[in-house]
Write an enzyme that holds these catalytic residues in place. Structure first.
Site, PDB file in Angstrom:
ATOM      1  N   HIS A  88      -2.997   1.555   6.676  1.00 33.30           N
ATOM      2  CA  HIS A  88      -3.199   1.538   5.230  1.00 33.30           C
ATOM      3  C   HIS A  88      -2.873   2.938   4.723  1.00 33.30           C
ATOM      4  CE1 HIS A  88      -4.483   0.507   1.304  1.00 33.30           C
ATOM      5  NE2 HIS A  88      -5.538   1.277   1.307  1.00 33.30           N
ATOM      6  N   ASP A 113     -17.050  -0.346  13.223  1.00 37.78           N
ATOM      7  CA  ASP A 113     -16.941  -0.844  14.603  1.00 37.78           C
ATOM      8  C   ASP A 113     -16.166  -2.156  14.609  1.00 37.78           C
ATOM      9  OD1 ASP A 113     -18.451   1.283  15.445  1.00 37.78           O
ATOM     10  OD2 ASP A 113     -20.327   0.150  15.603  1.00 37.78           O
ATOM     11  N   CYS A 138       0.796  -1.239   0.000  1.00 35.59           N
ATOM     12  CA  CYS A 138       0.000   0.000   0.000  1.00 35.59           C
ATOM     13  C   CYS A 138       0.822   1.279   0.000  1.00 35.59           C
ATOM     14  CB  CYS A 138      -1.007  -0.012   1.145  1.00 35.59           C
ATOM     15  SG  CYS A 138      -0.284   0.027   2.811  1.00 35.59           S
ATOM     16  N   ASP A 196      -7.116   6.015  -3.883  1.00 37.22           N
ATOM     17  CA  ASP A 196      -6.389   4.861  -3.358  1.00 37.22           C
ATOM     18  C   ASP A 196      -6.043   3.902  -4.493  1.00 37.22           C
ATOM     19  OD1 ASP A 196      -5.315   2.777  -1.979  1.00 37.22           O
ATOM     20  OD2 ASP A 196      -6.988   2.498  -0.601  1.00 37.22           O
TER      21      ASP A 196
END
Length: 684
Positions: free
Chosen positions: A333, A398, A275, A356
């Site tokens: 990331h 979450d 990444c 991205d």
């Protein structure tokens, strides 16, 4: 009357590069300029001088098979919406007249050809000369949609050819030097080739050229072309196994080698990227094209495969983290933000946009992501383009931590703050971290800081069964773990009830890569704790360097504690993931007072071995604008506690703040040691 003849054109390279702030591209064979600003071109005439009363000039600008033609006038009034060519009467030299060509602020990015025609009244003959220029976006032009208002922003996000990437964990972020290399030989050409190799250009060249005026379009093309999943993209990703067929992603130090290798290979994907490499290379391409860009790290980054905004993590009753879920949380990331006006979305969504290039999910049928306005991610505007639901989950999902016993769920806890706990980028003008978490999400309280997260997670990890309040466990590191020193941590257990308890305690440590589930347990401890009514007990523990250094290397550690009430069988879990801070290479300049282009300079790189055994490795030194290519050295075996110093010489080529960086890849353990030094190169 003799016809006016143009012998040649002078592109006034130095003047135009300075005017357009493209001095860094001086090694390019083609003049590099920015849209929305005039280019001065001087005509070299053959025979007689220019006569404004009888001679007429015309310019044609060509991109692909499209062109625009315009007369050369004497009006300096330009428009940001159309092409214009003019002569400045006040500075007119009849022997060598200068023509200014001004492009619209929305002109298409790419390599343009211009034709300059001279016509004399009453003659049917035309004299012609031609030239080329590469046109980029212009963040200095207020009419350009990539305009960014402050000079220090433009300096950082367009001109800066080095920077820092942040990896590790939210508790212990690690800065990693990176050379963006946008002004290095061959990089500009590779970036322009990337646009031509794209499926959009290959399918319909005319539409591609027309769309290149729009940074939203450019961003999506580049995002897809950095990875090679759907096209002849720049990088091949690999996240597991060995890297024998290419380069381990952790060994790349800059974008230049990757982009030039891709172009010189005939556009075969470079092996390998992860990444931060995908993001850093995309940042380079966007800066080259004139779009303000920066690299952003999201710590505890969620990959929600079923779009329910919940990531599940599973643990055994002894604290071992299990690989049971398709969802995942990467410790970090890395993506790119680009600055632009979003006229396609209406007001209020201009500014930073997420792009991205790491291939995770398809967008519009291809592996790309964005541009998603950061403001829209924060407000969960899932009705807008592009990929906002995916990005929202990445920073705001979450986490449900589940404890399993014999395949059955025996308890679970919920954490609403772990994902996206720190989102950051490099600060403007300084080599340090800038926290931008508040740009992506609403911060719930002033106490929501990195340092308090372990305690907050432990509160969330208190499990309830019936009306029992049970126990509270807090797991915290005593200090930032440093390579060569033991990992010291504390387990604080609180009995929340007025009855005594007998508790089993299980401690477990596993090594893990940032984007994968942990490997097998490398350290564990088990015991029994007696708690009186409402008693608080503090347990000190440590993992010695001998126990972790050969296992962990550049990986992270997942540390977990599980307490089991022997009477009620109630379980409580607390966990933390962290990295071991590596030692730094120390880079020192011999003379920092007189560093100028063309003058040889000397520096030294020093390494001290913090490990409990001998190490050896390969040292690489690089620096955009300082060193052409890279310099490599072998480091012989070095005993524990020993130091080695390597002297290097280099000749700076460019003026400004430059980064001299070094990396030492150790051969007998999975660790790369890094260091950098900013070098200020002054004009001679």
């Amino acid at each position: 009357m003799e016809d006016l003849k143009i012998e040649d054109v002078n592109l006034e390279i130095s003047e135009n590069l300075e005017r357009h702030r493209t001095d860094g591209f001086s090694s390019s064979e083609v003049l590099v300029v920015r849209r929305g600003a005039p280019i001065r071109i001087s005509l070299q005439l053959e025979g007689r001088a220019f006569n404004p009363k009888t001679d007429y000039l015309k310019v044609q600008v060509i991109l692909g098979r499209m062109y625009v033609a315009m007369p050369v006038t004497f009006s300096k009034k330009v428009s940001y919406t159309r092409w214009k060519a003019y002569i400045d009467r006040e500075s007119l030299d009849l022997q060598k007249p200068s023509v200014f060509i001004s492009s619209p602020a929305s002109a298409s990015v790419g390599c343009h050809t211009f034709m300059m025609y001279a016509i004399t009244r009453g003659s049917n003959k035309k004299s012609c000369a031609s030239g080329k220029f590469t046109l980029l976006c212009n963040p200095w032009c207020c009419a350009d949609v990539v305009y960014i208002p402050f000079e220090d922003q433009r300096e950082e996000y367009i001109q800066n050819d080095s920077g820092l990437l942040f990896i590790g964990t939210a508790m212990t972020p690690v800065s990693r030097p990176w050379s963006f290399d946008q002004f290095e030989p061959g990089v500009l050409e590779a970036c322009l080739q990337l646009l031509k190799v794209s499926p959009q250009h290959q399918t319909n060249k005319r539409m591609d050229y027309l769309n290149r005026k729009n940074p939203v379009y450019i961003g999506r093309v580049v995002s897809a072309m950095i990875n090679s999943e759907d096209d002849r993209g720049v990088l091949k990703g690999k996240w597991s196994g060995d890297f024998k067929e290419g380069v381990n992603p952790s060994l790349w130090t800059g974008s230049g080698d990757i982009l030039t290798q891709w172009a010189e290979s005939g556009f075969k994907p470079v092996k390998y990227g992860q990444c931060w490499v995908f993001a850093a290379v995309m940042c380079t391409v966007m800066r080259v094209l004139g779009i303000p860009s920066r690299v952003v790290t999201n710590f505890n980054s969620a990959h929600d495969t079923n779009d329910n905004l919940v990531i599940e993590e599973f643990y055994s009753e002894t604290g071992q983290k299990l690989n049971r879920s398709k969802d995942s949380i990467w410790n970090f990331h890395v993506w790119v933000e680009c600055w632009m006006t979003r006229r396609d979305l209406g007001s209020g969504l201009d500014g930073w946009q997420v792009l991205d290039p790491t291939p995770q999910e398809r967008s519009g049928g291809v592996f790309c992501c964005g541009p998603a306005p950061v403001k829209a991610v924060k407000d969960r505007r899932i009705d807008l383009l592009y990929d906002i639901p995916f990005m929202y989950a990445t920073v705001s999902a979450d986490v449900h931590s589940v404890i399993l016993s014999k395949g059955q769920v025996v308890n679970y806890s919920k954490d609403t703050e772990r994902v996206g706990s720190l989102i950051c980028t490099k600060a403007i003008s300084f080599p340090r971290l800038q926290n931008i978490t508040g740009d992506y999400k609403y911060i719930k309280s002033p106490t929501s800081t990195i340092s308090s997260r372990s305690s907050r997670m432990s509160e969330d990890s208190t499990l309830h069964r019936g009306s029992s309040r049970g126990v509270l466990v807090v797991l915290s590191l005593d200090q930032t773990p440093v390579s060569g020193e033991p990992v010291c941590f504390t387990v604080k257990v609180t009995n929340k009830q007025s009855v005594a308890k007998m508790m089993k305690i299980h401690l477990n440590a596993q090594a893990k890569e940032y984007n994968n589930s942990p490997s097998d347990t490398f350290w564990e401890s088990h015991g029994v704790v007696k708690l009186g009514p409402m008693e608080v007990k503090v347990i000190q523990q440590q993992i010695t360097k001998v126990e972790y250094e050969d296992v962990v290397g550049d990986d992270l550690i997942n540390l977990a504690v599980v307490l089991e009430d022997l009477n009620s069988q109630e379980l409580v879990l607390a966990s933390e993931e962290f990295n071991i801070a590596s030692p730094q290479l120390i880079i020192q300049m011999t003379n920092e007072e007189s560093i100028v282009p063309g003058k040889e300079q000397t520096a030294s790189v020093t390494f001290t071995n913090p490990f409990s055994h001998m190490v050896s490795g390969a040292l690489t030194v690089a620096g955009a604008g300082l060193i052409q290519g890279k310099v490599h050295f072998r480091m012989p075996p070095l005993r524990p506690g020993g130091s080695v110093k390597q002297r290097i010489t280099f000749i700076p080529r460019k003026v400004g703040a430059k980064m001299l960086q070094a990396s030492l890849a150790l051969s007998n353990i999975n660790t790369t040691i890094r260091g950098f030094q900013m070098v200020s190169v002054c004009r001679a």
